[in-house]
Motif scaffolding. Structure first.
Motif, PDB file in Angstrom:
ATOM      1  N   ARG A  77      74.714   8.151  59.105  1.00 44.69           N
ATOM      2  CA  ARG A  77      75.056   9.558  58.798  1.00 44.69           C
ATOM      3  C   ARG A  77      76.545   9.832  59.020  1.00 44.69           C
ATOM      4  O   ARG A  77      77.143  10.654  58.346  1.00 44.69           O
ATOM      5  CB  ARG A  77      74.205  10.520  59.634  1.00 44.69           C
ATOM      6  CG  ARG A  77      72.813  10.744  59.025  1.00 44.69           C
ATOM      7  CD  ARG A  77      72.102  11.941  59.620  1.00 44.69           C
ATOM      8  NE  ARG A  77      71.624  11.644  60.971  1.00 44.69           N
ATOM      9  CZ  ARG A  77      70.390  11.194  61.228  1.00 44.69           C
ATOM     10  NH1 ARG A  77      69.511  11.039  60.251  1.00 44.69           N
ATOM     11  NH2 ARG A  77      70.031  10.940  62.465  1.00 44.69           N
ATOM     12  N   GLY A 120      74.261  10.750  49.453  1.00 43.61           N
ATOM     13  CA  GLY A 120      74.094  11.879  48.538  1.00 43.61           C
ATOM     14  C   GLY A 120      74.225  11.483  47.074  1.00 43.61           C
ATOM     15  O   GLY A 120      74.488  10.327  46.742  1.00 43.61           O
ATOM     16  N   LYS A 121      74.019  12.461  46.192  1.00 43.67           N
ATOM     17  CA  LYS A 121      74.185  12.237  44.751  1.00 43.67           C
ATOM     18  C   LYS A 121      75.608  12.617  44.382  1.00 43.67           C
ATOM     19  O   LYS A 121      76.051  13.719  44.662  1.00 43.67           O
ATOM     20  CB  LYS A 121      73.202  13.098  43.956  1.00 43.67           C
ATOM     21  CG  LYS A 121      71.759  12.674  44.122  1.00 43.67           C
ATOM     22  CD  LYS A 121      70.851  13.392  43.129  1.00 43.67           C
ATOM     23  CE  LYS A 121      69.414  12.879  43.299  1.00 43.67           C
ATOM     24  NZ  LYS A 121      68.514  13.374  42.266  1.00 43.67           N
ATOM     25  N   GLU A 126      63.051   8.308  42.314  1.00 42.54           N
ATOM     26  CA  GLU A 126      64.507   8.465  42.176  1.00 42.54           C
ATOM     27  C   GLU A 126      65.021   7.540  41.074  1.00 42.54           C
ATOM     28  O   GLU A 126      65.555   6.470  41.339  1.00 42.54           O
ATOM     29  CB  GLU A 126      65.204   8.128  43.512  1.00 42.54           C
ATOM     30  CG  GLU A 126      64.794   8.999  44.682  1.00 42.54           C
ATOM     31  CD  GLU A 126      65.333  10.425  44.568  1.00 42.54           C
ATOM     32  OE1 GLU A 126      66.328  10.646  43.839  1.00 42.54           O
ATOM     33  OE2 GLU A 126      64.752  11.322  45.210  1.00 42.54           O
ATOM     34  N   SER A 157      65.856   6.109  53.557  1.00 42.26           N
ATOM     35  CA  SER A 157      65.920   7.529  53.215  1.00 42.26           C
ATOM     36  C   SER A 157      67.136   8.183  53.880  1.00 42.26           C
ATOM     37  O   SER A 157      67.827   9.001  53.261  1.00 42.26           O
ATOM     38  CB  SER A 157      64.617   8.245  53.597  1.00 42.26           C
ATOM     39  OG  SER A 157      64.281   7.992  54.933  1.00 42.26           O
ATOM     40  N   THR A 158      67.441   7.787  55.118  1.00 42.68           N
ATOM     41  CA  THR A 158      68.625   8.307  55.812  1.00 42.68           C
ATOM     42  C   THR A 158      69.903   7.947  55.056  1.00 42.68           C
ATOM     43  O   THR A 158      70.788   8.790  54.859  1.00 42.68           O
ATOM     44  CB  THR A 158      68.697   7.763  57.251  1.00 42.68           C
ATOM     45  OG1 THR A 158      67.536   8.179  57.972  1.00 42.68           O
ATOM     46  CG2 THR A 158      69.944   8.254  57.973  1.00 42.68           C
ATOM     47  N   LEU A 216      70.303   7.108  51.854  1.00 42.49           N
ATOM     48  CA  LEU A 216      70.395   7.777  50.546  1.00 42.49           C
ATOM     49  C   LEU A 216      70.771   9.250  50.718  1.00 42.49           C
ATOM     50  O   LEU A 216      71.573   9.788  49.952  1.00 42.49           O
ATOM     51  CB  LEU A 216      69.075   7.633  49.775  1.00 42.49           C
ATOM     52  CG  LEU A 216      68.805   6.223  49.240  1.00 42.49           C
ATOM     53  CD1 LEU A 216      67.375   6.097  48.727  1.00 42.49           C
ATOM     54  CD2 LEU A 216      69.794   5.855  48.120  1.00 42.49           C
ATOM     55  N   GLN A 217      70.205   9.898  51.725  1.00 38.50           N
ATOM     56  CA  GLN A 217      70.564  11.297  51.997  1.00 38.50           C
ATOM     57  C   GLN A 217      72.017  11.422  52.429  1.00 38.50           C
ATOM     58  O   GLN A 217      72.736  12.318  51.980  1.00 38.50           O
ATOM     59  CB  GLN A 217      69.669  11.871  53.099  1.00 38.50           C
ATOM     60  CG  GLN A 217      68.291  12.292  52.622  1.00 38.50           C
ATOM     61  CD  GLN A 217      67.571  13.121  53.683  1.00 38.50           C
ATOM     62  OE1 GLN A 217      68.190  13.704  54.561  1.00 38.50           O
ATOM     63  NE2 GLN A 217      66.253  13.168  53.582  1.00 38.50           N
ATOM     64  N   ALA A 218      72.455  10.524  53.327  1.00 39.28           N
ATOM     65  CA  ALA A 218      73.823  10.601  53.855  1.00 39.28           C
ATOM     66  C   ALA A 218      74.844  10.374  52.745  1.00 39.28           C
ATOM     67  O   ALA A 218      75.876  11.043  52.686  1.00 39.28           O
ATOM     68  CB  ALA A 218      74.021   9.580  54.971  1.00 39.28           C
TER      69      ALA A 218
END
Length: 281
Positions: free
Chosen positions: A104, A163-164, A208, A156-157, A159-161
């Motif tokens: 993160r 971001g797109k 995704e 998942s952490t 990919l979230q960190a």
């Protein structure tokens, strides 16, 4: 040299790359192959339980003894790669939290145009035991915590960190096995863990579509894990099978298999979510 193969250099520019289980075996070989391909301003995060071999690998991959962790470009034509070590036991909640916090912190930097996450960390479990010997819920849960839960949670952490981002690419690799598809005696934990991970990443590919997902089975590698397989497996037929792989020199060198994975990633033509075996290529 900074000018690696023309188009490849562009595609690999400013990449945030994470390799779990990087301190030895396949993970270490893969990190060694990836480091020179990562473009200027890239980040390589090496994650494993053992701090000392991680630190030694990081020193080797920085190569110049120069800018170290914060990898400025360096004056010697080095590609300015930042290498960060995260020593954490992914099988423990505390270790998993530490690894997630590091991702993160590191992955949101806006200049990365590419994320590459390789879920390589894994263990065999107690292969001296048959199915009927596996009665202790703590043993079973701790196996799945390390081999399944951590891979889902960290992916998942990450990919979230990250971001797109417009124009960026995200690729997630799961180091799989023939055992994800085929049962082996005494390997109930390992086979079910690998099957679970394959399916988990197929769901990611479905949910995704802009994330590239690959389940790569590296083949029977000449590693400590294979040594365990041929000495500790409870079933004599299985032990003999692994012993004969060693004797007939049919075990695969980690670097040879890691190179096939790098080629797959560079060609980038695999179907997202596919299970691709070393022997398929």
């Amino acid at each position: 040299s900074g000018s690696e193969s023309g188009s490849g250099c562009g595609r690999w520019a400013a990449t945030a790359c994470v390799v779990t289980g990087a301190s030895r075996g396949f993970g270490r070989s893969l990190a060694r192959l990836l480091a020179p391909r990562l473009g200027r301003g890239s980040l390589l995060v090496l994650l494993a339980r053992s701090a000392e071999p991680l630190a030694a690998l990081a020193t080797e991959l920085r190569g110049d003894g120069g800018p170290g962790d914060d990898g400025g470009p360096g004056d010697d034509g080095a590609p300015g790669l930042r290498v960060r070590c995260v020593a954490a036991d992914l099988g423990s909640e505390e270790g998993l939290r530490r690894a997630a916090a590091a991702l993160r912190e590191l992955l949101p930097a806006p200049h990365y145009g590419r994320l590459l996450l390789v879920n390589n960390a894994g263990s065999l479990g107690d292969i001296s035991k048959s199915f009927l010997d596996l009665t202790d819920p703590d043993e079973i849960n701790s196996y799945f915590a390390f081999n399944v839960t951590s891979a889902l949670s960290l992916t998942s952490t990450a990919l979230q960190a990250f971001g797109k981002r417009p124009g960026s690419s995200r690729t997630v690799v799961n180091i799989s096995s023939l055992c994800a598809l085929k049962p082996f005696k005494n390997w109930a934990l390992y086979c079910s863990g690998k099957a679970s991970r394959d399916m988990m990443f197929q769901v990611l590919a479905l949910e995704e579509p802009d994330v590239r997902v690959l389940n790569y089975a590296p083949g029977p590698l000449d590693t400590d894990m294979q040594l365990l397989a041929r000495t500790k497996t409870g079933d004599p037929g299985m032990r003999q099978h692994f012993q004969s792989l060693k004797e007939s020199r049919n075990l695969i060198d980690c670097t040879v298999s890691a190179q096939k994975l790098v080629n797959l990633l560079e060609e980038d033509t695999f179907r997202s979510g596919a299970h691709v075996d070393f022997y398929d290529i």
